[in-house]
Motif scaffolding. Structure first.
Motif, short mmCIF file in Angstrom:
data_model
loop_
_atom_site.label_atom_id
_atom_site.label_comp_id
_atom_site.label_asym_id
_atom_site.label_seq_id
_atom_site.Cartn_x
_atom_site.Cartn_y
_atom_site.Cartn_z
N GLY A 8 2.12 -16.36 -3.98
CA GLY A 8 0.91 -17.06 -3.57
C GLY A 8 0.89 -17.31 -2.07
N SER A 9 2.05 -17.60 -1.53
CA SER A 9 2.16 -17.81 -0.09
C SER A 9 1.88 -16.54 0.69
N ILE A 10 2.34 -15.42 0.18
CA ILE A 10 2.09 -14.13 0.83
C ILE A 10 0.58 -13.84 0.86
N ILE A 11 -0.09 -14.13 -0.23
CA ILE A 11 -1.54 -13.92 -0.29
C ILE A 11 -2.24 -14.80 0.75
N LEU A 12 -1.83 -16.05 0.84
CA LEU A 12 -2.44 -16.97 1.81
C LEU A 12 -2.09 -16.59 3.25
N GLN A 13 -0.89 -16.08 3.49
CA GLN A 13 -0.51 -15.65 4.84
C GLN A 13 -1.43 -14.53 5.32
N GLN A 14 -1.69 -13.57 4.44
CA GLN A 14 -2.58 -12.48 4.85
C GLN A 14 -3.98 -13.02 5.16
N ASN A 39 -14.95 -3.06 8.24
CA ASN A 39 -14.51 -1.73 7.82
C ASN A 39 -13.11 -1.35 8.28
N ILE A 40 -12.45 -2.24 8.99
CA ILE A 40 -11.09 -1.95 9.45
C ILE A 40 -10.09 -2.38 8.37
N HIS A 41 -9.08 -1.55 8.14
CA HIS A 41 -8.03 -1.86 7.16
C HIS A 41 -7.35 -3.18 7.53
N ALA A 42 -7.03 -3.98 6.55
CA ALA A 42 -6.45 -5.31 6.78
C ALA A 42 -5.20 -5.26 7.66
N ALA A 43 -4.32 -4.32 7.41
CA ALA A 43 -3.09 -4.23 8.21
C ALA A 43 -3.41 -3.94 9.67
N GLU A 82 1.76 -3.71 7.30
CA GLU A 82 1.55 -2.70 6.25
C GLU A 82 2.21 -3.14 4.94
N VAL A 83 3.44 -3.65 5.02
CA VAL A 83 4.14 -4.12 3.82
C VAL A 83 3.42 -5.34 3.24
N LEU A 84 3.01 -6.26 4.11
CA LEU A 84 2.28 -7.45 3.67
C LEU A 84 1.05 -7.06 2.87
N VAL A 85 0.23 -6.20 3.42
CA VAL A 85 -1.02 -5.81 2.77
C VAL A 85 -0.73 -5.06 1.46
N HIS A 86 0.28 -4.21 1.46
CA HIS A 86 0.61 -3.46 0.25
C HIS A 86 1.04 -4.40 -0.88
N ILE A 87 1.91 -5.34 -0.56
CA ILE A 87 2.37 -6.28 -1.59
C ILE A 87 1.23 -7.18 -2.03
N ARG A 88 0.45 -7.69 -1.08
CA ARG A 88 -0.68 -8.55 -1.42
C ARG A 88 -1.68 -7.81 -2.32
N ASN A 89 -1.96 -6.56 -1.99
CA ASN A 89 -2.90 -5.78 -2.81
C ASN A 89 -2.33 -5.54 -4.21
N SER A 90 -1.02 -5.33 -4.31
CA SER A 90 -0.40 -5.16 -5.62
C SER A 90 -0.55 -6.42 -6.46
N LYS A 98 1.18 -1.56 -11.65
CA LYS A 98 1.51 -1.88 -10.25
C LYS A 98 2.31 -3.18 -10.16
N VAL A 99 1.87 -4.18 -10.92
CA VAL A 99 2.56 -5.46 -10.90
C VAL A 99 3.96 -5.31 -11.48
N LEU A 100 4.09 -4.57 -12.57
CA LEU A 100 5.41 -4.33 -13.16
C LEU A 100 6.32 -3.61 -12.17
N LYS A 101 5.78 -2.62 -11.47
CA LYS A 101 6.56 -1.89 -10.46
C LYS A 101 7.04 -2.84 -9.37
N LEU A 102 6.17 -3.74 -8.92
CA LEU A 102 6.52 -4.70 -7.87
C LEU A 102 7.62 -5.65 -8.34
N PHE A 103 7.49 -6.20 -9.54
CA PHE A 103 8.43 -7.20 -10.02
C PHE A 103 9.69 -6.62 -10.65
N SER A 104 9.72 -5.34 -10.91
CA SER A 104 10.92 -4.75 -11.52
C SER A 104 11.87 -4.13 -10.50
#
Length: 161
Positions: A8-14, A39-43, A82-90, A98-104
């Motif tokens: 949740g903190s990562i989501i709020l940081q972004q 139109n600019i990518h978040a990262a 880039e890592v922040l946005v990727h994890i937040r998007n997952s 995707k969530v299983l891949k992240l948490f496993s």
């Protein structure tokens, strides 16, 4: 960190970094119009904000778990935004797979904690830069034995003579 644990903190940081990027790049510096900015990518928005103040977005060498995450997920840029946005998007837009891949991931917890810690340092720097602070800070990206060795002038400090 009590807003949904580390995730949740990562989501709020972004969200906070993107809000600061909006303030700096659209409102203050008027580098982009409102429509163009959307139109600019978040990262990239975050990178540009950090770049305005010479704040490094590189993954620190000591953060091997974050480097592994970037490599394992074939991220175009191996940097913190880039890592922040990727994890937040997952987390936010993730399918169950995707969530299983992240948490496993074997070191997934360390990756997210390390990312949270590094992004928190970037967020603090971005807030201080936006506010015009010109003093010293503790650099979280330095690999030092003692914390006082990581205290240095802010990277955006003006040389006033």
């Amino acid at each position: 960190m009590s807003a949904g644990f580390i995730e949740g903190s990562i989501i709020l940081q972004q969200a906070a970094l993107e809000s600061l990027a909006w303030f700096e790049l659209v409102d203050r510096a008027q580098v982009y119009s409102k429509n163009k900015f959307k139109n600019i990518h978040a990262a990239e928005k975050i990178r540009q904000l950090l770049n305005m103040y010479s704040i490094s977005s590189e993954i620190p060498a000591k953060c091997t778990e974050i480097h592994s995450y970037a490599t394992d997920n074939n991220l175009k840029k191996h940097d913190l935004p880039e890592v922040l946005v990727h994890i937040r998007n997952s987390l936010v837009h993730g399918t169950p797979s995707k969530v299983l891949k992240l948490f496993s991931r074997t070191n997934g917890s360390q990756e997210r904690v390390g990312l949270w810690y590094q992004i928190n340092g970037l967020l603090a720097q971005a807030i201080l830069a936006t506010a015009g602070y010109q003093g010293k800070i503790n650099y979280r990206n330095l690999d030092v034995e003692f914390i006082h060795s990581a205290i240095r002038d802010v990277p955006w400090k003006r040389n006033e003579t």
